[in-house]
Write an enzyme that holds these catalytic residues in place. Structure first.
Site, PDB file in Angstrom:
ATOM      1  N   ASN A  23      24.092  53.275  70.630  1.00 39.48           N
ATOM      2  CA  ASN A  23      23.244  54.411  71.015  1.00 39.48           C
ATOM      3  C   ASN A  23      24.043  55.563  71.613  1.00 39.48           C
ATOM      4  O   ASN A  23      23.600  56.708  71.553  1.00 39.48           O
ATOM      5  CB  ASN A  23      22.128  53.946  71.951  1.00 39.48           C
ATOM      6  CG  ASN A  23      21.096  53.122  71.186  1.00 39.48           C
ATOM      7  OD1 ASN A  23      21.055  53.163  69.940  1.00 39.48           O
ATOM      8  ND2 ASN A  23      20.279  52.357  71.885  1.00 39.48           N
ATOM      9  N   CYS A 117       7.400  54.012  64.497  1.00 37.90           N
ATOM     10  CA  CYS A 117       8.420  53.030  64.157  1.00 37.90           C
ATOM     11  C   CYS A 117       7.995  51.647  64.603  1.00 37.90           C
ATOM     12  O   CYS A 117       6.901  51.464  65.107  1.00 37.90           O
ATOM     13  CB  CYS A 117       9.775  53.428  64.716  1.00 37.90           C
ATOM     14  SG  CYS A 117      10.018  52.898  66.362  1.00 37.90           S
ATOM     15  N   ARG A 122       6.590  56.997  68.778  1.00 35.66           N
ATOM     16  CA  ARG A 122       7.775  57.529  69.462  1.00 35.66           C
ATOM     17  C   ARG A 122       7.692  59.050  69.466  1.00 35.66           C
ATOM     18  O   ARG A 122       8.294  59.724  68.639  1.00 35.66           O
ATOM     19  CB  ARG A 122       9.059  57.076  68.738  1.00 35.66           C
ATOM     20  CG  ARG A 122       9.199  55.591  68.488  1.00 35.66           C
ATOM     21  CD  ARG A 122       9.886  54.834  69.576  1.00 35.66           C
ATOM     22  NE  ARG A 122      11.249  55.218  69.855  1.00 35.66           N
ATOM     23  CZ  ARG A 122      12.333  54.673  69.318  1.00 35.66           C
ATOM     24  NH1 ARG A 122      12.218  53.750  68.400  1.00 35.66           N
ATOM     25  NH2 ARG A 122      13.539  55.045  69.696  1.00 35.66           N
ATOM     26  N   ASP A 305      15.637  47.219  75.689  1.00 39.90           N
ATOM     27  CA  ASP A 305      16.369  46.671  74.547  1.00 39.90           C
ATOM     28  C   ASP A 305      16.831  45.227  74.778  1.00 39.90           C
ATOM     29  O   ASP A 305      17.378  44.599  73.870  1.00 39.90           O
ATOM     30  CB  ASP A 305      17.592  47.550  74.214  1.00 39.90           C
ATOM     31  CG  ASP A 305      17.172  48.898  73.650  1.00 39.90           C
ATOM     32  OD1 ASP A 305      15.990  49.080  73.328  1.00 39.90           O
ATOM     33  OD2 ASP A 305      18.048  49.782  73.545  1.00 39.90           O
ATOM     34  N   ARG A 397      21.394  46.793  61.737  1.00 38.65           N
ATOM     35  CA  ARG A 397      21.388  48.194  62.187  1.00 38.65           C
ATOM     36  C   ARG A 397      22.226  48.362  63.448  1.00 38.65           C
ATOM     37  O   ARG A 397      22.743  49.443  63.704  1.00 38.65           O
ATOM     38  CB  ARG A 397      19.956  48.642  62.512  1.00 38.65           C
ATOM     39  CG  ARG A 397      19.063  48.739  61.311  1.00 38.65           C
ATOM     40  CD  ARG A 397      17.714  49.227  61.708  1.00 38.65           C
ATOM     41  NE  ARG A 397      17.840  50.586  62.247  1.00 38.65           N
ATOM     42  CZ  ARG A 397      16.827  51.405  62.454  1.00 38.65           C
ATOM     43  NH1 ARG A 397      15.607  51.031  62.163  1.00 38.65           N
ATOM     44  NH2 ARG A 397      17.010  52.605  62.931  1.00 38.65           N
TER      45      ARG A 397
HETATM   46  C1  EPZ Z   1      16.591  55.221  73.141  1.00 37.25           C
HETATM   47  O1  EPZ Z   1      15.437  55.609  72.396  1.00 37.25           O
HETATM   48  C2  EPZ Z   1      17.272  54.141  72.343  1.00 37.25           C
HETATM   49  N1  EPZ Z   1      17.629  54.664  71.035  1.00 37.25           N
HETATM   50  C3  EPZ Z   1      16.369  52.922  72.209  1.00 37.25           C
HETATM   51  O2  EPZ Z   1      17.134  51.905  71.607  1.00 37.25           O
HETATM   52  C4  EPZ Z   1      15.959  52.453  73.592  1.00 37.25           C
HETATM   53  O3  EPZ Z   1      15.010  51.416  73.459  1.00 37.25           O
HETATM   54  C5  EPZ Z   1      15.336  53.605  74.390  1.00 37.25           C
HETATM   55  O4  EPZ Z   1      16.253  54.739  74.420  1.00 37.25           O
HETATM   56  C6  EPZ Z   1      15.017  53.249  75.829  1.00 37.25           C
HETATM   57  O5  EPZ Z   1      16.176  52.856  76.503  1.00 37.25           O
HETATM   58  C7  EPZ Z   1      18.709  55.427  70.894  1.00 37.25           C
HETATM   59  O6  EPZ Z   1      19.426  55.723  71.831  1.00 37.25           O
HETATM   60  C8  EPZ Z   1      19.023  55.883  69.526  1.00 37.25           C
HETATM   61  P1  EPZ Z   1      13.295  57.357  75.170  1.00 37.25           P
HETATM   62  P2  EPZ Z   1      14.676  56.949  72.747  1.00 37.25           P
HETATM   63  O7  EPZ Z   1      13.173  58.756  74.733  1.00 37.25           O
HETATM   64  O8  EPZ Z   1      15.664  57.948  73.196  1.00 37.25           O
HETATM   65  C9  EPZ Z   1       8.637  58.365  75.749  1.00 37.25           C
HETATM   66  C10 EPZ Z   1      17.554  50.104  70.139  1.00 37.25           C
HETATM   67  O9  EPZ Z   1      17.030  48.963  69.952  1.00 37.25           O
HETATM   68  N2  EPZ Z   1       8.919  59.697  75.186  1.00 37.25           N
HETATM   69  O10 EPZ Z   1      14.133  57.073  76.385  1.00 37.25           O
HETATM   70  O11 EPZ Z   1      13.795  57.274  71.611  1.00 37.25           O
HETATM   71  C11 EPZ Z   1       8.780  57.234  74.729  1.00 37.25           C
HETATM   72  O12 EPZ Z   1       7.620  57.082  73.968  1.00 37.25           O
HETATM   73  C12 EPZ Z   1      16.692  51.316  70.360  1.00 37.25           C
HETATM   74  O13 EPZ Z   1      18.769  50.293  70.111  1.00 37.25           O
HETATM   75  C13 EPZ Z   1       7.940  60.657  75.190  1.00 37.25           C
HETATM   76  O14 EPZ Z   1       6.813  60.422  75.641  1.00 37.25           O
HETATM   77  O15 EPZ Z   1      13.797  56.468  73.977  1.00 37.25           O
HETATM   78  C14 EPZ Z   1       9.070  56.050  75.627  1.00 37.25           C
HETATM   79  O16 EPZ Z   1       7.858  55.561  76.156  1.00 37.25           O
HETATM   80  C15 EPZ Z   1      15.266  51.140  70.082  1.00 37.25           C
HETATM   81  N3  EPZ Z   1       8.228  61.884  74.671  1.00 37.25           N
HETATM   82  C16 EPZ Z   1       9.877  56.653  76.770  1.00 37.25           C
HETATM   83  O17 EPZ Z   1       9.611  58.068  76.731  1.00 37.25           O
HETATM   84  C17 EPZ Z   1       9.450  62.198  74.172  1.00 37.25           C
HETATM   85  O18 EPZ Z   1       9.666  63.341  73.734  1.00 37.25           O
HETATM   86  C18 EPZ Z   1      11.366  56.436  76.694  1.00 37.25           C
HETATM   87  O19 EPZ Z   1      11.833  56.779  75.403  1.00 37.25           O
HETATM   88  C19 EPZ Z   1      10.453  61.215  74.187  1.00 37.25           C
HETATM   89  C20 EPZ Z   1      10.159  59.959  74.697  1.00 37.25           C
END
Ligand code: EPZ
Length: 430
Positions: A23, A117, A122, A305, A397
């Site tokens: 990530n 997803c 997301r 994760d 992945r």
């Molecule tokens: C990152 O996803 C990781 N992916 C995910 O890893 C990981 O689970 C996640 O962070 C949490 O640690 C990558 O880094 C590519 P977030 P991300 O934005 O950035 C909400 C894996 O298995 N949200 O921190 O998409 C969202 O719905 C993957 O390696 C909004 O509401 O996660 C969630 O509830 C899967 N609006 C929370 O925030 C937004 O615009 C945290 O999501 C963005 C997010």
């Protein structure tokens, strides 16, 4: 279609090397196009998501030279297009980091809007809120996010929810905006810090990454750099939990133990021993494990994760445990699969109530997503008999040579691609 076939019951014993953080790498690769000079990135994990993103980066015209499996050189001076196709976004959401990178550098970007997803809806509203606050006009039309600005101007941005993706995407755009940007309620994950360090090594002015306030002074140009990605805390945690589930003794090498504190704390709570070294941790789990409670939270809390892997451990711990998922709404899809292996788990809203059983029994299961897939492999390693895990492309992945690393620790696991090969494995191990 490939599968993992596993004969469970062997304690994992030995040493395993952890690769670079997927990530962190995804964001760093996207950010690397922001320089017009050659950027060299090392300790890259050789996994599917990384290779798809490199395709997207090539697709917009950057020069991508894969020096070896773990090293790539990228030069963004030849970029000819600002549009990232749905072809990439549908395979890997993190291609949306090209939005922040292109917008910061060229003040223009078009990236297909990612859909839902496997782990739930997301949204990317916070990313877009940040770009708009920096002065970009952002429209969503025909499945594309189009962002454009005359000038990006530094500003004060408060993120309503802690988001890794939004923090990184906004940080990238702000790195080349005019003046000073402050991101409040920023994500503190190690990979946010790694991306900031990478951008700073290219000449960006980012301070405070790793705290909840990040201050960025925009610069006009970013320059070449050579950078090595941090170790993958989730890959490391997965091997630590595999050691625990199989009552093994595994030293996980090339890690930053500080990044593993939440994972380590839970292993200690269930009764395992964890020894920390400078860049390694040793997990020994000889006694029966105890129940505990865990809630996923943004870093430094327990990582979402690692949630499925934790549930697998608790499924064979004594007593009743709870796992509360507070980040994503649909991350319990593995529960039905684990139930087929003998687990007793009831999901109520975002809480899994787990009553420990003595052991899992091997079954044919499907990986519903990346981390849940890895968790089912751990269950298979701990189970009595043969487990077949389908849909392992999810696991590939994010885990490099997963089965080879496990086999080097004494696991009986093979990657196969036909029923005949499954039968051959079964005969061999019986
Ligand atoms: C990152 O996803 C990781 N992916 C995910 O890893 C990981 O689970 C996640 O962070 C949490 O640690 C990558 O880094 C590519 P977030 P991300 O934005 O950035 C909400 C894996 O298995 N949200 O921190 O998409 C969202 O719905 C993957 O390696 C909004 O509401 O996660 C969630 O509830 C899967 N609006 C929370 O925030 C937004 O615009 C945290 O999501 C963005 C997010």
């Amino acid at each position: 279609m490939e599968q993992y076939v596993i004969k469970g019951g062997n304690p994992l014993v030995g040493e395993v090397e952890i690769g670079g953080a997927k990530n962190a790498a995804l964001a760093i690769l996207a950010a690397s196009i922001m320089a017009d000079e050659t950027v060299t990135i090392d300790n890259l994990p050789d996994v599917r998501d990384i290779n798809v993103l490199l395709g997207a980066i090539k697709g917009i015209g950057a020069i991508v030279e894969r020096v070896d499996a773990h090293t790539v050189k990228i030069n963004g001076s030849t970029i000819s297009g600002m549009t990232v196709d749905y072809e990439y976004i549908k395979k890997i959401r993190a291609s949306y980091y090209l939005l922040g990178a292109l917008l910061g550098k060229y003040k223009k970007a078009e990236v297909a809007l990612p859909g839902g997803c496997d782990i739930g809806s997301r949204p990317i509203d916070l990313h877009l809120k940040g770009f708009r606050a920096l002065g970009a006009k952002v429209d969503i039309q025909h499945g594309l996010i189009a962002a454009e600005a005359e000038h990006l101007k530094g500003t004060h941005i408060y993120l309503d929810k802690v988001s890794v993706g939004a923090t990184i995407n906004i940080m990238m755009a702000a790195a080349m905006a005019e003046g000073k940007t402050i991101i409040e309620n920023a994500a503190k994950e190690p990979h946010v810090v790694d991306v900031a360090n990478f951008l700073n090594s290219m000449g960006a002015g980012i301070r405070g990454a790793g705290t909840d306030v990040i201050r960025i002074v925009g610069v006009e140009k970013l320059h070449k750099t050579e950078y090595s990605i941090i170790p993958d805390q989730i890959e490391a945690g997965t091997f630590m939990f595999a050691a625990a589930a199989t009552r093994g003794d595994v030293t996980v090498k090339n890690v930053i133990p500080k990044h593993l504190e939440a994972t380590t704390a839970k292993l200690l709570e269930v009764g395992c021993e964890v020894e920390e070294f400078d860049d390694a941790v040793r997990v020994v789990c000889a006694k029966p494990m105890n129940h505990t409670q865990v809630t996923t939270l943004p870093y430094p809390g327990f990582p979402t994760d690692m949630q499925p892997q934790m549930a697998v451990i608790l499924g064979i711990a004594q007593g009743t445990s709870t796992v509360t998922e507070s980040i994503f709404e649909n991350r319990f899809k593995y529960v039905d699969e684990l139930t087929r292996m003998g687990a007793t788990i009831k999901v109520e809203s975002n809480i899994a109530i787990i009553t420990g059983v003595e052991k899992y029994t091997g079954a044919r299961v499907s990986a519903p997503d990346l981390r849940a897939g890895a968790a089912l492999v751990i269950a298979g390693l701990a189970a009595e008999g043969i487990t077949i895990v389908d849909d392992i492309y999810y696991i590939e992945r994010g885990y490099e040579h997963f089965e080879e690393k496990l086999a080097s620790l004494g696991a009986q696991i093979e990657k196969v691609s036909s029923e005949k090969e499954i039968q051959k494995f079964t005969l061999k191990v019986s």
